[in-house]
Write a protein that holds these residues in place. Structure first.
Motif, PDB file in Angstrom:
ATOM      1  N   ARG A 377      55.628  49.772  42.330  1.00 38.98           N
ATOM      2  CA  ARG A 377      54.618  48.773  41.958  1.00 38.98           C
ATOM      3  C   ARG A 377      54.553  47.701  43.048  1.00 38.98           C
ATOM      4  O   ARG A 377      55.574  47.353  43.650  1.00 38.98           O
ATOM      5  CB  ARG A 377      54.982  48.132  40.615  1.00 38.98           C
ATOM      6  CG  ARG A 377      53.882  47.198  40.141  1.00 38.98           C
ATOM      7  CD  ARG A 377      54.068  46.650  38.755  1.00 38.98           C
ATOM      8  NE  ARG A 377      53.066  45.623  38.536  1.00 38.98           N
ATOM      9  CZ  ARG A 377      52.013  45.746  37.738  1.00 38.98           C
ATOM     10  NH1 ARG A 377      51.845  46.832  37.037  1.00 38.98           N
ATOM     11  NH2 ARG A 377      51.143  44.769  37.617  1.00 38.98           N
ATOM     12  N   HIS A 378      53.349  47.185  43.275  1.00 34.65           N
ATOM     13  CA  HIS A 378      53.149  46.229  44.369  1.00 34.65           C
ATOM     14  C   HIS A 378      52.344  45.023  43.919  1.00 34.65           C
ATOM     15  O   HIS A 378      51.743  45.032  42.849  1.00 34.65           O
ATOM     16  CB  HIS A 378      52.395  46.914  45.515  1.00 34.65           C
ATOM     17  CG  HIS A 378      53.146  48.078  46.068  1.00 34.65           C
ATOM     18  ND1 HIS A 378      54.031  47.969  47.103  1.00 34.65           N
ATOM     19  CD2 HIS A 378      53.176  49.385  45.693  1.00 34.65           C
ATOM     20  CE1 HIS A 378      54.571  49.152  47.357  1.00 34.65           C
ATOM     21  NE2 HIS A 378      54.063  50.028  46.514  1.00 34.65           N
ATOM     22  N   LYS A 379      52.352  44.011  44.797  1.00 33.10           N
ATOM     23  CA  LYS A 379      51.399  42.909  44.594  1.00 33.10           C
ATOM     24  C   LYS A 379      50.736  42.586  45.926  1.00 33.10           C
ATOM     25  O   LYS A 379      51.315  42.794  46.997  1.00 33.10           O
ATOM     26  CB  LYS A 379      52.076  41.689  43.987  1.00 33.10           C
ATOM     27  CG  LYS A 379      53.010  40.929  44.891  1.00 33.10           C
ATOM     28  CD  LYS A 379      53.373  39.611  44.216  1.00 33.10           C
ATOM     29  CE  LYS A 379      54.427  38.872  45.029  1.00 33.10           C
ATOM     30  NZ  LYS A 379      54.926  37.684  44.372  1.00 33.10           N
ATOM     31  N   LYS A 380      49.538  42.070  45.823  1.00 34.87           N
ATOM     32  CA  LYS A 380      48.724  41.759  47.007  1.00 34.87           C
ATOM     33  C   LYS A 380      49.403  40.716  47.883  1.00 34.87           C
ATOM     34  O   LYS A 380      50.105  39.844  47.356  1.00 34.87           O
ATOM     35  CB  LYS A 380      47.389  41.182  46.513  1.00 34.87           C
ATOM     36  CG  LYS A 380      46.190  41.892  47.047  1.00 34.87           C
ATOM     37  CD  LYS A 380      44.939  41.303  46.461  1.00 34.87           C
ATOM     38  CE  LYS A 380      43.809  41.695  47.385  1.00 34.87           C
ATOM     39  NZ  LYS A 380      42.549  41.750  46.771  1.00 34.87           N
ATOM     40  N   ASP A 381      49.217  40.789  49.194  1.00 35.13           N
ATOM     41  CA  ASP A 381      49.710  39.717  50.056  1.00 35.13           C
ATOM     42  C   ASP A 381      48.645  39.386  51.100  1.00 35.13           C
ATOM     43  O   ASP A 381      47.639  40.094  51.217  1.00 35.13           O
ATOM     44  CB  ASP A 381      51.047  40.105  50.700  1.00 35.13           C
ATOM     45  CG  ASP A 381      50.938  41.340  51.569  1.00 35.13           C
ATOM     46  OD1 ASP A 381      50.184  41.289  52.548  1.00 35.13           O
ATOM     47  OD2 ASP A 381      51.606  42.357  51.282  1.00 35.13           O
ATOM     48  N   GLU A 382      48.915  38.303  51.854  1.00 39.94           N
ATOM     49  CA  GLU A 382      47.874  37.776  52.760  1.00 39.94           C
ATOM     50  C   GLU A 382      48.027  38.206  54.210  1.00 39.94           C
ATOM     51  O   GLU A 382      47.384  37.650  55.097  1.00 39.94           O
ATOM     52  CB  GLU A 382      47.939  36.240  52.767  1.00 39.94           C
ATOM     53  CG  GLU A 382      47.601  35.576  51.472  1.00 39.94           C
ATOM     54  CD  GLU A 382      47.810  34.061  51.590  1.00 39.94           C
ATOM     55  OE1 GLU A 382      47.343  33.442  52.560  1.00 39.94           O
ATOM     56  OE2 GLU A 382      48.458  33.506  50.686  1.00 39.94           O
ATOM     57  N   PHE A 383      48.933  39.136  54.496  1.00 41.60           N
ATOM     58  CA  PHE A 383      49.167  39.480  55.897  1.00 41.60           C
ATOM     59  C   PHE A 383      47.963  40.233  56.474  1.00 41.60           C
ATOM     60  O   PHE A 383      47.245  40.931  55.744  1.00 41.60           O
ATOM     61  CB  PHE A 383      50.463  40.290  56.027  1.00 41.60           C
ATOM     62  CG  PHE A 383      51.666  39.428  55.755  1.00 41.60           C
ATOM     63  CD1 PHE A 383      52.255  38.708  56.788  1.00 41.60           C
ATOM     64  CD2 PHE A 383      52.172  39.287  54.472  1.00 41.60           C
ATOM     65  CE1 PHE A 383      53.339  37.881  56.542  1.00 41.60           C
ATOM     66  CE2 PHE A 383      53.257  38.460  54.209  1.00 41.60           C
ATOM     67  CZ  PHE A 383      53.844  37.759  55.249  1.00 41.60           C
ATOM     68  N   LEU A 384      47.793  40.087  57.808  1.00 43.55           N
ATOM     69  CA  LEU A 384      46.576  40.605  58.451  1.00 43.55           C
ATOM     70  C   LEU A 384      46.380  42.100  58.181  1.00 43.55           C
ATOM     71  O   LEU A 384      45.315  42.528  57.770  1.00 43.55           O
ATOM     72  CB  LEU A 384      46.647  40.337  59.970  1.00 43.55           C
ATOM     73  CG  LEU A 384      45.415  40.705  60.759  1.00 43.55           C
ATOM     74  CD1 LEU A 384      44.203  39.890  60.308  1.00 43.55           C
ATOM     75  CD2 LEU A 384      45.629  40.489  62.258  1.00 43.55           C
TER      76      LEU A 384
END
Ligand SMILES: Cc1cc2nc3c(=O)[nH]c(=O)nc-3n(C[C@H](O)[C@H](O)[C@H](O)COP(=O)(O)OP(=O)(O)OC[C@H]3O[C@@H](n4cnc5c(N)ncnc54)[C@H](O)[C@@H]3O)c2cc1C
Length: 474
Positions: A377-384
Motif C-alpha cells: 500500500r502506498h501514499k502520494k508524494d510530491e517528488f518530481l
C-alpha cells in the motif's frame, strides 16, 4: 591525457556493467571516485570531451538505470564512510555510497533502524535517493526522501548545492527521484527511527482473493507499522489475487524484556546456513528445477496452502522481516541462462481491484505468469519523478528467455495501457520496458519539462545520461 586532470578514459578496455535483472548490460569505462575532487575532475573531463557519465550505487535497479553504454559508469562504492551520528536525535551523516546494510548494522545496537528500507539491504543511500525508494511502510511514512534532513549535491556545471526542504523545497523534491540525471549526491543526513526491541511482532494472514487482500490492507494499514502481501499470480477465477499478508509491528518501549540484548548484531544477521546445514549461497540451486511455469505454479500453490497452516503471530528480527529476499543470495540465478524483469504497477485505490484483476487475467491468458508477485500500500508524494499513488502496487517478476522476450515485451505494452487508463504509475528502479511516450503520460509532461530545465541549468552539456535516461527521456 587531458591536461587539466589526472583522469583518462580511453574506453579501450570497457567493462561489462550489468543491470540487476541481468536483462541488459552496457560496455562502459568504470571509474570509482574517492573524493569530491575526483568527481569534479570527472565532470570536467566529460564536459570537455562530450562523454556521458552515469552514477551507480549498489547496481540494484532491475533495468538500465545504472548502466551507460560506451560511456563512463561512476561507481560510488568508495564513497562509503559513515561521517557522524548524533545518538540523541538519531541523525546519521553518511557519504552517498554507504549502503543500507552498513547503516542498519551500525545503528541497530544503538536502538535505531532506518525509517525506510527496500526489500534488499544492498542499495546505497545515493541510489536510494536517485530512485526515492519505498518500503513496506510507504502508506505511513512515505519514501526515503521524506526522511532526509539535508544533503550536498555536486552538479556537472561545478556548483555544489547544500540542499534541505527548508532551504529550497523545489530543488529538494527534484534532485531526489531524478535518477542520477542532474548531479551527484555527495553526502546525506538521514533521520533514523528509534526502536525498543530487536524484534517485531509479525502476523501472517492468508487471503483467498484480491478483494480480501485489499480489504485487509484497508482495514489495517492505519494500525500497522508494516504490511506486505505476496500474491499467487497463478490463482484464477474467484481466487484471482489470492495470497498471504505479513503484518509487522514494532514493540513499544518497555514491552520487550530482552531489549537491548536482542538488538546485538549476532542476533540480527541473517543465518549463513539453512537448517544449520545448507549454505545459503547454494539455495538458488535447489530452486533452479522449479524455475519454469509448472514448477512455479507448484511453488506458489504450496506457499499459498501453507499460509493456512499457521496463522499465529510470531516474533522476527528487523533484518529478517525487511530483507527476506537476501536470505537466498543470487536467487536471481534461477532465471539463468535467461534473465528477469520486474514490472511494478501502481494503481489508485478505487481502481486497484479491477485493474489488478485485469492485469493478472491478461498474464494468464497470454501464458506469461509472474513467478513472484508482491503487493504493497502506498501514499502520494510530491517528488518530481514520484512513482507513488494513494493506492496499491504489485511488483511482478517475469522470466526472460530468448523465446519469450518479444511476447513478454508485447504483454508489458498491453499492461502499460491498462495502467494508463486506470491513472496508475510505474517505478523507474524496477523498469526495463517503458517507452518515451508512456513515460511522458505517466510522469506528466510538466515533470519531464522541469527535469529538462534543471538539466539545462546544472548539466548544460547533458553529460549525465544513463541508458534509461536515453530510453525514456531524451
Ligand atoms: C531484490 C530487490 C528488492 C528491492 N526492493 C525494493 C523495495 O522494496 N522498494 C524499493 O523502492 N526499491 C526496491 N528495490 C530497488 C532498489 O531499491 C533501487 O533500485 C535503488 O535505487 C537501488 O540503489 P542502488 O544503490 O543499487 O542504486 P543503482 O541501482 O546503482 O542506481 C539507481 C539510480 O541512482 C543513481 N545514483 C546512484 N548513486 C548516485 C549518487 N551518488 N548520486 C546521484 N545519483 C546516483 C543511478 O544513476 C541510478 O539512476 C529492490 C531491488 C532489488 C534488487
Amino acid at each position: 591525457m587531458n591536461q587539466n586532470t589526472s583522469i583518462y578514459f580511453p574506453l579501450t578496455n570497457p567493462e561489462k556493467v550489468e543491470a540487476w535483472g541481468m536483462n541488459h548490460y552496457s560496455l562502459s569505462q568504470v571509474f570509482k571516485p574517492k573524493s569530491e575532487k575526483e568527481i569534479r575532475e570527472l565532470f570536467h573531463y566529460a564536459n570537455q570531451n562530450k562523454i556521458k557519465i552515469c552514477f551507480r550505487g549498489g547496481g540494484c535497479s532491475y533495468g538500465d538505470a545504472a548502466t551507460n553504454n560506451l560511456g563512463i559508469v561512476a561507481d560510488m562504492k568508495e564513497f562509503n564512510k559513515i561521517l557522524s551520528f548524533d545518538d540523541s536525535i538519531g541523525v546519521i551523516h553518511i557519504e552517498s555510497g554507504v549502503t543500507i546494510k552498513q547503516i542498519w548494522e551500525f545503528a541497530i545496537e544503538k536502538g535505531y533502524w532506518l525509517p525506510v528500507v527496500s526489500g534488499t539491504m544492498f542499495p546505497t543511500i545515493g541510489g536510494a535517493l536517485g530512485m526515492n525508494i519505498h518500503g513496506k511502510n510507504n502508506f505511513g511514512v512515505g519514501p526515503i526522501g521524506e526522511h532526509i534532513i539535508e544533503f550536498n549535491f555536486l552538479t556537472p556545471s561545478g556548483e555544489k548545492i547544500f540542499c534541505s526542504k527548508e532551504k529550497d523545497k523545489e530543488l529538494f523534491y527534484s534532485f531526489i527521484s531524478s535518477f542520477g540525471s542532474i548531479g551527484c549526491f555527495l553526502d546525506v543526513k538521514l533521520k533514523l527511527k528509534k526502536i525498543y526491541s530487536g524484534k517485531m511482532k509479525v502476523t501472517p494472514v492468508p487471503v483467498k482473493s484480491i478483494e480480501e487482500m485489499v480489504k485487509y490492507f484497508k482495514e489495517n494499514y492505519e494500525s500497522s507499522d508494516y504490511l506486505v502481501g505476496w500474491v499467487d499470480a497463478f490463482g484464477s477465477g474467484k481466487e484471482i489475487g489470492r495470497g498471504l499478508i505479513h503484518k509487522a509491528d514494532n514493540l513499544k518501549k518497555d514491552e520487550d524484556k530482552n531489549f537491548p540484548e536482542n538488538c546485538k548484531l549476532e542476533n540480527q544477521i541473517l543465518p549463513k546456513r539453512f537448517f544449520g546445514l545448507v549454505p545459503k549461497s547454494w539455495m538458488w540451486l535447489f530452486l533452479f528445477p522449479f524455475s519454469n511455469n509448472l514448477g512455479m505454479r507448484f511453488v506458489n500453490f504450496v506457499k499459498y496452502k501453507m499460509g493456512f497452516i499457521s496463522v499465529k503471530p510470531y516474533f522476527q528480527g528487523h533484518a529478517e522481516y525487511a530483507f527476506l529476499l537476501d536470505y537466498v543470495p543470487n536467487w536471481k540465478f534461477i532465471y539463468k541462462p535467461g534473465s528477469m524483469i520486474q514490472y511494478q504497477i501502481f494503481l489508485p485505490e478505487e481502481n486497484t481491484i479491477s485493474g489488478m484483476k485485469e492485469i493478472l487475467s491478461l498474464c494468464q491468458k497470454k501464458g506469461i505468469v509472474s513467478y513472484l508477485a508482491v503487493f504493497k500500500r502506498h501514499k502520494k508524494d510530491e517528488f518530481l519523478f514520484s512513482h507513488s499513488v494513494n493506492g496499491y502496487s504489485m511488483a511482478m517478476d517475469f522470466p526472460v528467455t530468448k523465446s519469450n522476450k518479444e511476447k513478454l515485451w508485447n504483454l508489458c505494452y498491453e499492461m502499460d495501457e491498462i495502467i494508463l487508463k486506470n491513472n496508475g504509475k510505474f517505478y523507474l528502479a524496477k523498469d526495463s520496458v517503458l517507452r518515451k511516450n508512456i513515460a511522458e503520460k505517466i510522469f506528466g509532461s510538466k515533470a519531464i519539462q522541469t527535469l529538462k530545465s534543471l538539466k539545462a541549468k546544472y548539466d548544460p552539456n547533458s553529460i549525465l545520461e544513463s541508458d534509461m535516461y536515453r530510453r525514456i527521456i531524451k
